[in-house]
Structure formats: C-alpha cells, structure tokens
Design a protein around this motif. Sequence first.
Motif, PDB file in Angstrom:
ATOM      1  N   ALA A 109      11.106  80.550  41.243  1.00 32.57           N
ATOM      2  CA  ALA A 109      12.530  80.506  41.443  1.00 32.57           C
ATOM      3  C   ALA A 109      12.828  79.352  42.282  1.00 32.57           C
ATOM      4  N   THR A 110      12.057  79.123  43.259  1.00 27.18           N
ATOM      5  CA  THR A 110      12.357  77.903  44.174  1.00 27.18           C
ATOM      6  C   THR A 110      12.177  76.443  43.472  1.00 27.18           C
ATOM      7  N   SER A 111      11.525  76.537  42.322  1.00 28.59           N
ATOM      8  CA  SER A 111      11.290  75.257  41.702  1.00 28.59           C
ATOM      9  C   SER A 111      12.399  74.840  40.618  1.00 28.59           C
ATOM     10  N   ILE A 112      13.137  75.882  40.428  1.00 27.68           N
ATOM     11  CA  ILE A 112      14.422  75.704  39.554  1.00 27.68           C
ATOM     12  C   ILE A 112      15.764  75.047  40.323  1.00 27.68           C
ATOM     13  N   LYS A 113      16.149  73.924  40.008  1.00 23.90           N
ATOM     14  CA  LYS A 113      17.332  73.527  40.594  1.00 23.90           C
ATOM     15  C   LYS A 113      18.256  73.217  39.551  1.00 23.90           C
ATOM     16  N   VAL A 114      19.682  73.555  39.708  1.00 21.47           N
ATOM     17  CA  VAL A 114      20.645  73.206  38.651  1.00 21.47           C
ATOM     18  C   VAL A 114      21.608  72.203  39.342  1.00 21.47           C
ATOM     19  N   ASP A 115      21.679  70.938  38.659  1.00 24.39           N
ATOM     20  CA  ASP A 115      22.630  69.950  39.005  1.00 24.39           C
ATOM     21  C   ASP A 115      24.062  70.291  38.788  1.00 24.39           C
ATOM     22  N   ALA A 116      24.777  70.514  40.057  1.00 16.45           N
ATOM     23  CA  ALA A 116      26.098  70.981  39.975  1.00 16.45           C
ATOM     24  C   ALA A 116      26.812  70.242  38.975  1.00 16.45           C
ATOM     25  N   SER A 117      26.487  69.161  38.625  1.00 14.08           N
ATOM     26  CA  SER A 117      27.570  68.367  37.443  1.00 14.08           C
ATOM     27  C   SER A 117      26.814  69.005  36.077  1.00 14.08           C
ATOM     28  N   LYS A 118      25.862  69.841  36.095  1.00  8.29           N
ATOM     29  CA  LYS A 118      25.498  70.256  34.748  1.00  8.29           C
ATOM     30  C   LYS A 118      25.341  71.761  34.719  1.00  8.29           C
ATOM     31  N   LEU A 119      26.659  72.389  35.063  1.00 13.63           N
ATOM     32  CA  LEU A 119      26.600  73.809  35.140  1.00 13.63           C
ATOM     33  C   LEU A 119      26.763  74.325  33.625  1.00 13.63           C
ATOM     34  N   THR A 120      25.774  74.098  32.755  1.00 14.40           N
ATOM     35  CA  THR A 120      25.887  74.889  31.445  1.00 14.40           C
ATOM     36  C   THR A 120      25.453  76.180  31.412  1.00 14.40           C
ATOM     37  N   ALA A 121      25.664  76.953  30.415  1.00 12.58           N
ATOM     38  CA  ALA A 121      25.257  78.213  30.260  1.00 12.58           C
ATOM     39  C   ALA A 121      23.699  78.388  30.077  1.00 12.58           C
ATOM     40  N   GLU A 122      23.091  77.218  29.434  1.00 13.38           N
ATOM     41  CA  GLU A 122      21.705  77.350  29.424  1.00 13.38           C
ATOM     42  C   GLU A 122      20.778  77.047  30.849  1.00 13.38           C
ATOM     43  N   ASN A 123      21.624  76.086  31.617  1.00 10.42           N
ATOM     44  CA  ASN A 123      20.715  75.816  32.927  1.00 10.42           C
ATOM     45  C   ASN A 123      21.172  77.053  33.932  1.00 10.42           C
ATOM     46  N   ILE A 124      22.186  77.831  33.592  1.00 10.74           N
ATOM     47  CA  ILE A 124      22.323  78.735  34.754  1.00 10.74           C
ATOM     48  C   ILE A 124      21.864  80.010  34.208  1.00 10.74           C
ATOM     49  N   ALA A 125      21.435  80.114  32.923  1.00 11.01           N
ATOM     50  CA  ALA A 125      20.500  81.315  32.425  1.00 11.01           C
ATOM     51  C   ALA A 125      19.229  81.127  32.962  1.00 11.01           C
ATOM     52  N   ALA A 126      18.666  80.111  32.920  1.00 10.66           N
ATOM     53  CA  ALA A 126      17.257  79.649  33.327  1.00 10.66           C
ATOM     54  C   ALA A 126      17.152  79.915  34.886  1.00 10.66           C
ATOM     55  N   TYR A 127      18.082  79.526  35.709  1.00 15.72           N
ATOM     56  CA  TYR A 127      18.170  80.030  37.068  1.00 15.72           C
ATOM     57  C   TYR A 127      18.237  81.308  37.198  1.00 15.72           C
ATOM     58  N   SER A 128      18.972  82.042  36.420  1.00 17.02           N
ATOM     59  CA  SER A 128      19.412  83.502  36.784  1.00 17.02           C
ATOM     60  C   SER A 128      18.101  84.300  36.209  1.00 17.02           C
ATOM     61  N   LYS A 129      17.276  83.837  35.447  1.00 14.63           N
ATOM     62  CA  LYS A 129      16.153  84.593  34.775  1.00 14.63           C
ATOM     63  C   LYS A 129      15.153  84.508  35.884  1.00 14.63           C
ATOM     64  N   ALA A 130      14.928  83.112  36.720  1.00 12.04           N
ATOM     65  CA  ALA A 130      14.072  83.092  37.537  1.00 12.04           C
ATOM     66  C   ALA A 130      14.305  83.903  38.734  1.00 12.04           C
ATOM     67  N   GLN A 131      15.584  84.091  38.962  1.00  9.99           N
ATOM     68  CA  GLN A 131      16.010  84.603  40.448  1.00  9.99           C
ATOM     69  C   GLN A 131      15.799  86.222  40.074  1.00  9.99           C
ATOM     70  N   SER A 132      15.980  86.773  38.743  1.00 15.24           N
ATOM     71  CA  SER A 132      16.119  88.096  38.433  1.00 15.24           C
ATOM     72  C   SER A 132      14.500  88.506  38.619  1.00 15.24           C
ATOM     73  N   ALA A 133      13.465  87.410  38.376  1.00 11.44           N
ATOM     74  CA  ALA A 133      12.052  87.748  38.306  1.00 11.44           C
ATOM     75  C   ALA A 133      11.724  88.169  39.709  1.00 11.44           C
ATOM     76  N   VAL A 134      12.289  87.407  40.654  1.00  3.02           N
ATOM     77  CA  VAL A 134      12.183  87.763  41.996  1.00  3.02           C
ATOM     78  C   VAL A 134      12.673  88.991  42.586  1.00  3.02           C
ATOM     79  N   SER A 135      13.978  89.407  41.971  1.00  8.23           N
ATOM     80  CA  SER A 135      14.397  90.594  42.277  1.00  8.23           C
ATOM     81  C   SER A 135      13.714  91.660  41.920  1.00  8.23           C
TER      82      SER A 135
END
Length: 200
Positions: A81-107
């Motif tokens: 989860a800490t290795s996945i960063k999303v560039d604020a200029s690229k807030l696409t559905a795909e990028n946010i989904a990858a980030y969300s998936k990693a954070q959900s694994a932590v949860s």
Amino acid sequence: MKKISGLGIAAIIAGLLVIYGIYWYNSTIGTNEGVTSSWANVETTYQRRNDLIPNIVATAKKYAEFEQETLIGVIEARSNATSIKVDASKLTAENIAAYSKAQSAVSTGLGRLLATYENYPDLKANENFKELINELSRSENRISVARTRYNDAVKVYNVKIKRFPGNLMAGVFGFDEAAFYKADEGAEKAPDVDNLLGNN
C-alpha cells in the motif's frame, strides 16, 4: 445617440466571452485545486494509519504465540500500500482503483489481526496496544471523512467541466474529469475496533 455598428456589437460580445472565459478558467482552477488538496488529505490519512502498523505489529510480536502468518500478512499489505502513489494530476478511475485495492488489503489484514488478538488476554490488556488500537480507530474515522470530502470536491469539479458551456472550454483548456474514490466492496466498513475494545 450613436448607433453601435455590427462590428462594435461583435467586439462587445467577443469581449464578454473573453471575460467569461477568464472567469471560468480561474474558478475551474480553484475547484481543480480543491480536488488535488482533498486527494492529498486522503493519502495523508491512509499514511497516518499505515504508520501505526509497525508499532502494532511490534507490540503483538512480543507475544511469541501470536499468529505469525497474520502479522506477516499485515506487514506485506502495508508495504504494498505504501508503494502505490497516485499523481494528483492523474486521478483516473484505474489509478484510484489500484490505490483503493491496496489500502483495502491493509484493512483486511488489520481486521484479521484484531479478530485474532481477542484470543490473547495479555495482549488485550497491554496499555500500549490498547492506545495503538484506539489510534487506529481514530485513523479509520479520519479516512472515511477524507474520502467523503474528496468525493464532494470531485463532484463540484466534474459538474463544472461537464455543464454547458464549461464542457466546451474544458476540452480547450485541458481539464479532464476526476474519478471518484470507490472503496472495494466490503471495504467501506472499517475494522470494528470499538467492539473489540468494549467501547460501545
């Protein structure tokens, strides 16, 4: 009284359009910055939670019989989860989904850890561990608030660039739609720390 020529009328209309275009551009920059700022808050709240994990794991590790597999799962999920960063200029559905998936694994990993630690009365009685778990609960609440605020900012921005005539100008000025934060199914509910601690 002088009559305004057709050329004069065209110049006035053109001037008004330029003024409106400048106003629209500047206000859209403001709403876009609202999205960027809100996203930064989402990342900060998740990082705050992830920063707690090493201390939680270190405290649990002191109890030799504590399930190592559970601890390893949490550590690995945090690392990913800490290795996945999303560039604020690229807030696409795909990028946010990858980030969300990693954070959900932590949860998920934290949920398992909290369910397991019920079996260890000594760990449950550890004051340091209790405070870490309380801090985890506060972090989960902050995460929920930050995600809601981010989605609110995205809604304001997306409406602005989709509504006519903004939709025409958005293409000209390069304003792209921002994606909403959609948690993985079942991840919208944070680990129920309060129940485990008997705070309900």
